[in-house]
Design a protein around this motif. Structure first.
Motif, mmCIF file in Angstrom:
data_model
loop_
_atom_site.group_PDB
_atom_site.id
_atom_site.type_symbol
_atom_site.label_atom_id
_atom_site.label_comp_id
_atom_site.label_asym_id
_atom_site.label_seq_id
_atom_site.Cartn_x
_atom_site.Cartn_y
_atom_site.Cartn_z
ATOM 1 N N UNK A 6 3.529 -12.982 5.654
ATOM 2 C CA UNK A 6 4.548 -12.144 5.006
ATOM 3 C C UNK A 6 4.358 -12.111 3.497
ATOM 4 N N UNK A 7 4.127 -13.283 2.898
ATOM 5 C CA UNK A 7 3.916 -13.322 1.456
ATOM 6 C C UNK A 7 2.659 -12.559 1.054
ATOM 7 N N UNK A 8 1.631 -12.625 1.890
ATOM 8 C CA UNK A 8 0.395 -11.899 1.600
ATOM 9 C C UNK A 8 0.628 -10.392 1.618
ATOM 10 N N UNK A 232 -7.052 -11.121 1.078
ATOM 11 C CA UNK A 232 -8.033 -10.835 2.130
ATOM 12 C C UNK A 232 -8.319 -12.056 2.997
ATOM 13 N N UNK A 233 -7.973 -13.239 2.515
ATOM 14 C CA UNK A 233 -8.167 -14.450 3.317
ATOM 15 C C UNK A 233 -7.098 -14.597 4.388
ATOM 16 N N UNK A 234 -5.995 -13.867 4.249
ATOM 17 C CA UNK A 234 -4.878 -13.976 5.183
ATOM 18 C C UNK A 234 -4.726 -12.712 6.027
ATOM 19 N N UNK A 235 -4.878 -11.542 5.405
ATOM 20 C CA UNK A 235 -4.653 -10.274 6.088
ATOM 21 C C UNK A 235 -5.915 -9.781 6.781
ATOM 22 N N UNK A 241 -6.497 -2.096 4.563
ATOM 23 C CA UNK A 241 -6.802 -0.673 4.423
ATOM 24 C C UNK A 241 -5.530 0.169 4.367
ATOM 25 N N UNK A 242 -4.562 -0.179 5.210
ATOM 26 C CA UNK A 242 -3.313 0.577 5.235
ATOM 27 C C UNK A 242 -2.470 0.309 3.990
ATOM 28 N N UNK A 243 -2.366 -0.954 3.597
ATOM 29 C CA UNK A 243 -1.576 -1.289 2.417
ATOM 30 C C UNK A 243 -2.203 -0.703 1.152
ATOM 31 N N UNK A 244 -3.525 -0.619 1.112
ATOM 32 C CA UNK A 244 -4.202 -0.069 -0.064
ATOM 33 C C UNK A 244 -3.859 1.398 -0.281
ATOM 34 N N UNK A 245 -3.441 2.092 0.794
ATOM 35 C CA UNK A 245 -3.049 3.498 0.649
ATOM 36 C C UNK A 245 -1.813 3.661 -0.233
#
Length: 290
Positions: A6-8, A232-235, A241-245
């Motif tokens: 969640x924090x990530x 990227x170590x957690x997700x 890719x989706x969050x980067x949008x």
């Protein structure tokens, strides 16, 4: 830094928000233009990373620059192209054009990986690539008469370099050599600043401009790039890719509100196709792997 999932996710949202400030801040520059904008941002990114990286990885991170070999240097070269093309494109076309063009990165990456290292592309991704390509073609067609095509073509260098960077990393991994992206970012910023300095002369940036570009180097690039590596170590890759949008959405909104830069209907329509194709592709792939 240890993160829960969640924090990530929340941290990655903050990362995309920091990435998205480049467009609106660039619109408030007084005298700096084109390559000078790139030089100052890359220069301050180098200074920032020289302080930040030892905090995340210790002083050993600098030793990796000597032992990383050709994959690290090729990755650094790709990062330098991404840093340079992004800022130059922002001086040539609208923020929305640049961000939507960058959003096709995952599809270009899939194509480049298919050609050079034989990665299989699922049928859903081929369909998504066609839809996204239609969205970009819609944008490009509208820009032929608008005089902004050059800027969009420069922006296209960003996802191309990103795709090549990922392919280099995967190929090196298959050969038993992992590429640490953190020192590669530092190397890329250093190359970008050195290459663009001669092209930026004579320097015309005002103190106001330099302060804004220093802000970009630290807050828009150095800090979020370091934090993205931690996330990227957690997700999982589809999540990132989706969050980067969100960078596309945040960036367009900030430029609209903070610089009165209203995106054209062609950009909104083409962008909707690109982002929609990426979202559907990632969500379907995610469910198939679950």
């Amino acid at each position: 830094m240890k993160l829960t999932h969640t924090k990530a996710v929340f941290l990655m949202v903050a990362v995309t928000l920091m990435w998205s400030i480049a467009g609106v801040i660039t619109r408030h520059l007084e005298q700096a233009r084109s390559f000078e904008v790139t030089f100052w941002r890359s220069f301050f990114t180098v200074l920032s990373l020289l302080v930040i990286l030892p905090f995340f990885q210790g002083r050993a991170v600098f030793g990796k620059l000597r032992t990383g070999g050709w994959p690290l240097w090729m990755s650094g070269l790709c990062w330098s192209v991404m840093f340079t093309a992004f800022m130059v494109a922002l001086t040539l076309t609208s923020v929305a054009n640049v961000l939507v063009t960058m959003a096709i990165g995952p599809f270009l990456t899939a194509l480049i990986a298919r050609i050079f290292i034989g990665h299989r592309i699922p049928a859903r991704t081929w369909l998504a690539i066609l839809v996204a390509g239609g969205g970009i073609a819609w944008m490009y067609g509208a820009e032929l008469d608008g005089g902004q095509l050059a800027g969009t073509l420069v922006a296209l260098c960003v996802p191309l370099a990103s795709g090549i960077n990922w392919t280099i990393s995967q190929r090196a991994h298959a050969q038993g050599r992992n590429v640490d992206l953190v020192p590669a970012v530092l190397l890329g910023a250093a190359i970008s600043s050195l290459v663009t300095l001669p092209l930026a002369m004579p320097l015309r940036a005002s103190a106001h401009d330099v302060s804004l570009l220093a802000l970009l180097g630290l807050v828009q690039l150095a800090i979020p790039c370091a934090l993205a590596v931690v996330c990227a170590r957690v997700l999982q890759a589809p999540e990132i890719a989706l969050l980067a949008l969100l960078e596309v959405i945040f960036g367009i909104v900030l430029a609209w509100v903070g610089a009165d830069e209203i995106p054209s209907q062609a950009v909104l329509a083409g962008g909707a196709l690109v982002i929609g194709a990426l979202v559907v592709n990632e969500v379907v792939g995610w469910r198939q792997r679950a």
